[in-house]
Design a protein around this motif. Structure first.
Motif, PDB file in Angstrom:
ATOM      1  N   HIS A 347       0.826  -1.161  -0.036  1.00  0.00           N
ATOM      2  CA  HIS A 347       0.060   0.053   0.156  1.00  0.00           C
ATOM      3  C   HIS A 347       0.683   1.292  -0.012  1.00  0.00           C
ATOM      4  N   GLY A 348       2.220   1.287   0.036  1.00  0.00           N
ATOM      5  CA  GLY A 348       2.839   2.453   0.245  1.00  0.00           C
ATOM      6  C   GLY A 348       3.689   2.494  -1.120  1.00  0.00           C
ATOM      7  N   GLY A 349       4.735   3.313  -1.013  1.00  0.00           N
ATOM      8  CA  GLY A 349       5.374   3.761  -2.256  1.00  0.00           C
ATOM      9  C   GLY A 349       6.957   4.322  -2.057  1.00  0.00           C
ATOM     10  N   GLY A 350       7.742   4.204  -3.067  1.00  0.00           N
ATOM     11  CA  GLY A 350       9.183   4.565  -2.773  1.00  0.00           C
ATOM     12  C   GLY A 350       9.982   3.759  -2.042  1.00  0.00           C
ATOM     13  N   THR A 351      10.839   4.165  -1.177  1.00  0.00           N
ATOM     14  CA  THR A 351      11.884   3.625  -0.480  1.00  0.00           C
ATOM     15  C   THR A 351      11.160   3.376   1.087  1.00  0.00           C
ATOM     16  N   VAL A 352      11.505   2.202   1.181  1.00  0.00           N
ATOM     17  CA  VAL A 352      10.778   1.793   2.800  1.00  0.00           C
ATOM     18  C   VAL A 352      12.052   1.670   3.690  1.00  0.00           C
ATOM     19  N   THR A 353      11.940   2.414   4.835  1.00  0.00           N
ATOM     20  CA  THR A 353      12.960   2.834   5.638  1.00  0.00           C
ATOM     21  C   THR A 353      12.628   2.273   7.056  1.00  0.00           C
ATOM     22  N   VAL A 354      13.551   1.512   7.688  1.00  0.00           N
ATOM     23  CA  VAL A 354      13.240   0.907   8.941  1.00  0.00           C
ATOM     24  C   VAL A 354      14.385   1.281   9.841  1.00  0.00           C
ATOM     25  N   ARG A 355      13.844   2.332  10.761  1.00  0.00           N
ATOM     26  CA  ARG A 355      14.769   3.138  11.694  1.00  0.00           C
ATOM     27  C   ARG A 355      14.488   2.634  13.230  1.00  0.00           C
ATOM     28  N   LEU A 356      15.582   2.266  13.904  1.00  0.00           N
ATOM     29  CA  LEU A 356      15.592   2.111  15.254  1.00  0.00           C
ATOM     30  C   LEU A 356      16.333   3.030  16.098  1.00  0.00           C
ATOM     31  N   ARG A 357      15.453   3.734  17.126  1.00  0.00           N
ATOM     32  CA  ARG A 357      15.689   4.477  18.110  1.00  0.00           C
ATOM     33  C   ARG A 357      15.816   4.051  19.530  1.00  0.00           C
ATOM     34  N   ASP A 358      16.781   4.514  20.365  1.00  0.00           N
ATOM     35  CA  ASP A 358      17.002   4.109  21.627  1.00  0.00           C
ATOM     36  C   ASP A 358      16.244   5.178  22.476  1.00  0.00           C
ATOM     37  N   LEU A 359      15.120   4.824  23.313  1.00  0.00           N
ATOM     38  CA  LEU A 359      14.616   5.734  23.886  1.00  0.00           C
ATOM     39  C   LEU A 359      15.010   5.723  25.562  1.00  0.00           C
ATOM     40  N   GLY A 360      15.819   4.728  25.851  1.00  0.00           N
ATOM     41  CA  GLY A 360      16.118   4.597  27.353  1.00  0.00           C
ATOM     42  C   GLY A 360      15.515   3.625  27.828  1.00  0.00           C
ATOM     43  N   ALA A 361      14.315   3.736  28.167  1.00  0.00           N
ATOM     44  CA  ALA A 361      13.278   2.696  28.769  1.00  0.00           C
ATOM     45  C   ALA A 361      12.759   1.529  27.811  1.00  0.00           C
ATOM     46  N   ALA A 362      12.844   2.175  26.623  1.00  0.00           N
ATOM     47  CA  ALA A 362      12.335   1.324  25.568  1.00  0.00           C
ATOM     48  C   ALA A 362      12.865   1.603  24.074  1.00  0.00           C
ATOM     49  N   LEU A 363      12.627   0.876  23.164  1.00  0.00           N
ATOM     50  CA  LEU A 363      12.917   0.917  21.796  1.00  0.00           C
ATOM     51  C   LEU A 363      11.757   1.377  20.733  1.00  0.00           C
ATOM     52  N   ALA A 364      12.178   2.321  19.968  1.00  0.00           N
ATOM     53  CA  ALA A 364      11.138   2.739  19.102  1.00  0.00           C
ATOM     54  C   ALA A 364      11.600   2.179  17.636  1.00  0.00           C
ATOM     55  N   LEU A 365      10.865   1.573  16.989  1.00  0.00           N
ATOM     56  CA  LEU A 365      11.167   1.088  15.884  1.00  0.00           C
ATOM     57  C   LEU A 365      10.062   1.611  14.924  1.00  0.00           C
ATOM     58  N   ASP A 366      10.663   2.614  13.920  1.00  0.00           N
ATOM     59  CA  ASP A 366       9.845   3.227  12.677  1.00  0.00           C
ATOM     60  C   ASP A 366      10.127   2.406  11.348  1.00  0.00           C
ATOM     61  N   VAL A 367       8.703   2.092  10.812  1.00  0.00           N
ATOM     62  CA  VAL A 367       8.922   1.819   9.294  1.00  0.00           C
ATOM     63  C   VAL A 367       7.949   2.704   8.672  1.00  0.00           C
ATOM     64  N   VAL A 368       8.815   3.379   7.730  1.00  0.00           N
ATOM     65  CA  VAL A 368       8.476   4.575   7.018  1.00  0.00           C
ATOM     66  C   VAL A 368       8.645   4.430   5.338  1.00  0.00           C
ATOM     67  N   ASP A 369       7.311   4.639   4.688  1.00  0.00           N
ATOM     68  CA  ASP A 369       7.556   4.585   3.360  1.00  0.00           C
ATOM     69  C   ASP A 369       7.218   6.019   2.700  1.00  0.00           C
ATOM     70  N   GLU A 370       7.222   6.309   1.495  1.00  0.00           N
ATOM     71  CA  GLU A 370       7.040   7.603   0.477  1.00  0.00           C
ATOM     72  C   GLU A 370       5.470   7.624   0.387  1.00  0.00           C
ATOM     73  N   GLY A 371       4.523   6.873   1.020  1.00  0.00           N
ATOM     74  CA  GLY A 371       3.282   7.137   0.446  1.00  0.00           C
ATOM     75  C   GLY A 371       2.432   7.766   1.634  1.00  0.00           C
ATOM     76  N   THR A 372       1.135   7.681   1.523  1.00  0.00           N
ATOM     77  CA  THR A 372       0.376   8.594   2.371  1.00  0.00           C
ATOM     78  C   THR A 372      -0.725   7.620   3.099  1.00  0.00           C
ATOM     79  N   ALA A 373      -1.086   7.666   4.341  1.00  0.00           N
ATOM     80  CA  ALA A 373      -2.252   7.114   5.061  1.00  0.00           C
ATOM     81  C   ALA A 373      -3.437   7.499   4.931  1.00  0.00           C
ATOM     82  N   ALA A 374      -4.460   7.054   4.244  1.00  0.00           N
ATOM     83  CA  ALA A 374      -5.921   7.564   3.753  1.00  0.00           C
ATOM     84  C   ALA A 374      -6.674   7.465   5.148  1.00  0.00           C
ATOM     85  N   LEU A 375      -6.462   6.626   6.208  1.00  0.00           N
ATOM     86  CA  LEU A 375      -7.433   6.472   7.389  1.00  0.00           C
ATOM     87  C   LEU A 375      -6.794   7.024   8.464  1.00  0.00           C
ATOM     88  N   ASP A 376      -7.497   7.437   9.369  1.00  0.00           N
ATOM     89  CA  ASP A 376      -6.873   7.897  10.898  1.00  0.00           C
ATOM     90  C   ASP A 376      -6.523   6.776  11.604  1.00  0.00           C
TER      91      ASP A 376
END
Length: 427
Positions: A347-376
């Motif tokens: 459902h997305g487009g373009g490059t898919v980026t998986v980004r890992l961030r260390d928040l201290g007490a937890a890890l944030a795992l982002d999955v980003v593509d170049e499309g847009t989400a039509a739903l809330d």
């Protein structure tokens, strides 16, 4: 049931009425005859008051007029002297001439004879009589009134019994209709409460049973849908890899077999995770197998790099080396990554980026593509939402919640999903 309740109520009412009416009928008969004897005795006493002391010497006596059909006559030892009555003395008159009041029933008549005394000597007797038929007529009228009251009471009992039968049977009939609706597939149907505690107990147990069955069936349907959704992509990758190895004569079979073995292990882990999610209670919250998050990202890159490359798209992974060594629930994170990457691929487009961030007490795992989400951000995680099967993101959120993590839609342009993974020992 209505007819049975009415029948039982009518039998009980009829028995009660019979037990009450029979003694009352006997009492009515006794009372009417006793009252008539009392009236005859009073009439005779009134006549006695008219008899003077010269009666024995032949003085005539004028008797008072009797009530209705009452006949009065005065007797001495020789027979009727004045009034109305048989010419000869009967048993009642002879008993009265002997000095006592007599009450007799003779030849269809009620007879009362009262002695007439002068000084200490009985000089005559007054006889009062009436037809027994007159008293029986009053008794029959009394019995008719009693029968009417009994019929009225029986009619009232019918009305009350039918109403009570309706009150008792209506909740059961409603419960039967609810059961039929459930049998026809309406698992949302529930029995309503009534005013009867026992039936409410049955309805409550019925609703609890249906709720449990509905949850079990829903879990079974979800398991089937989840398994179908999660196994489709790995099986397709395994098939494509084997077909590519067979089509290329110069391909290294060991590499193809190693890739197939890795895909098979991933399939096995997928099945275990879907089964674990389908269970409830302690099994669902069993301790998870921990693994460095960097290893999971590398495995995901091996699975999805070729899939995205065939569509001319790129997969980029960004994380710090130190963050990649932190342990996370392996199988849940692996399955959630597959769902998010599959969603970005479909459902997305373009490059898919998986980004890992260390928040201290937890890890944030982002999955980003170049499309847009039509739903809330809330509707997108509901089953059946969107243009696809509507299963993947709902399954991913369930997997995250089962692992104590949290999955959210953190961006819509471009589309970004964020998985918050608590580190070992943190809630």
């Amino acid at each position: 049931m209505r007819a049975r309740v009415v029948r039982v109520a009518l039998v009980a009412a009829a028995v009660a009425l019979v037990l009450l009416a029979v003694p009352l009928a006997v009492a009515i008969r006794f009372t009417f005859f006793a009252d008539e004897n009392g009236e005859l005795e009073r009439d005779a006493m009134a006549a006695v008051a008219r008899v003077g002391p010269d009666f024995a010497a032949g003085d005539p006596v004028e008797l008072p007029g009797g009530r209705g059909e009452v006949r009065l006559g005065i007797y001495d030892a020789g027979g009727l002297r004045s009034g109305t009555g048989p010419a000869t003395s009967g048993d009642a008159v002879r008993q009265a001439l002997s000095g006592s009041v007599a009450r007799k029933r003779s030849a269809g008549e009620l007879v009362v004879a009262v002695p007439v005394s002068s000084g200490e000597r009985v000089i005559g007797a007054v006889r009062a009589s009436t037809s027994a038929r007159t008293v029986w007529n009053r008794v029959l009228w009394g019995w008719a009134a009693l029968l009417g009251l009994c019929l009225l009471a029986l009619g009232a009992a019918v009305v009350v019994a039918r109403r009570q039968a309706s009150v008792l049977s209506s909740p059961l009939e409603a419960l039967a209709r609810t059961s039929l609706a459930i049998a026809e597939g309406d698992l949302a149907a529930r029995a309503d409460r009534s005013t009867i505690a026992e039936i409410d107990g049955v309805a409550q147990a019925h609703n609890a049973m249906v709720g449990r069955l509905a949850r079990l069936l829903e879990r079974e349907r979800h398991f089937t849908a989840n398994a179908s959704h999660q196994l489709r992509t790995p099986l397709t990758g395994l098939q494509l890899g084997l077909e590519a190895a067979l089509a290329d004569p110069g391909a290294d079979p060991r590499a193809a077999l190693a890739e197939a073995a890795e895909q098979s292990r991933h399939l096995d882990h997928t099945i275990d995770e879907v089964l674990r999610l389908a269970t409830s209670g302690a099994a669902r919250h069993a301790p998870a197998l921990l693994q460095p998050v960097g290893d999971l990202l590398e495995a995901a890159e091996r699975r999805w790099h070729g899939v995205l490359a065939r569509d001319g798209r790129r997969l980029a992974l960004l994380w710090e080396a130190a963050a990649g060594q932190l342990p996370v629930p392996a199988r849940s994170t692996d399955q959630i990554l597959d769902v998010l990457l599959d969603n970005a691929h479909r459902h997305g487009g373009g490059t898919v980026t998986v980004r890992l961030r260390d928040l201290g007490a937890a890890l944030a795992l982002d999955v980003v593509d170049e499309g847009t989400a039509a739903l809330d951000s809330r509707a997108i995680f509901e089953r059946g939402t969107g243009t696809g099967s509507g299963i993947g993101l709902a399954l991913a959120r369930e997997l995250a919640e089962a692992a104590g993590a949290r999955l959210t839609l953190s961006g819509t342009a471009p589309t970004c999903f964020t998985l918050l993974l608590p580190l070992a020992g943190d809630a």
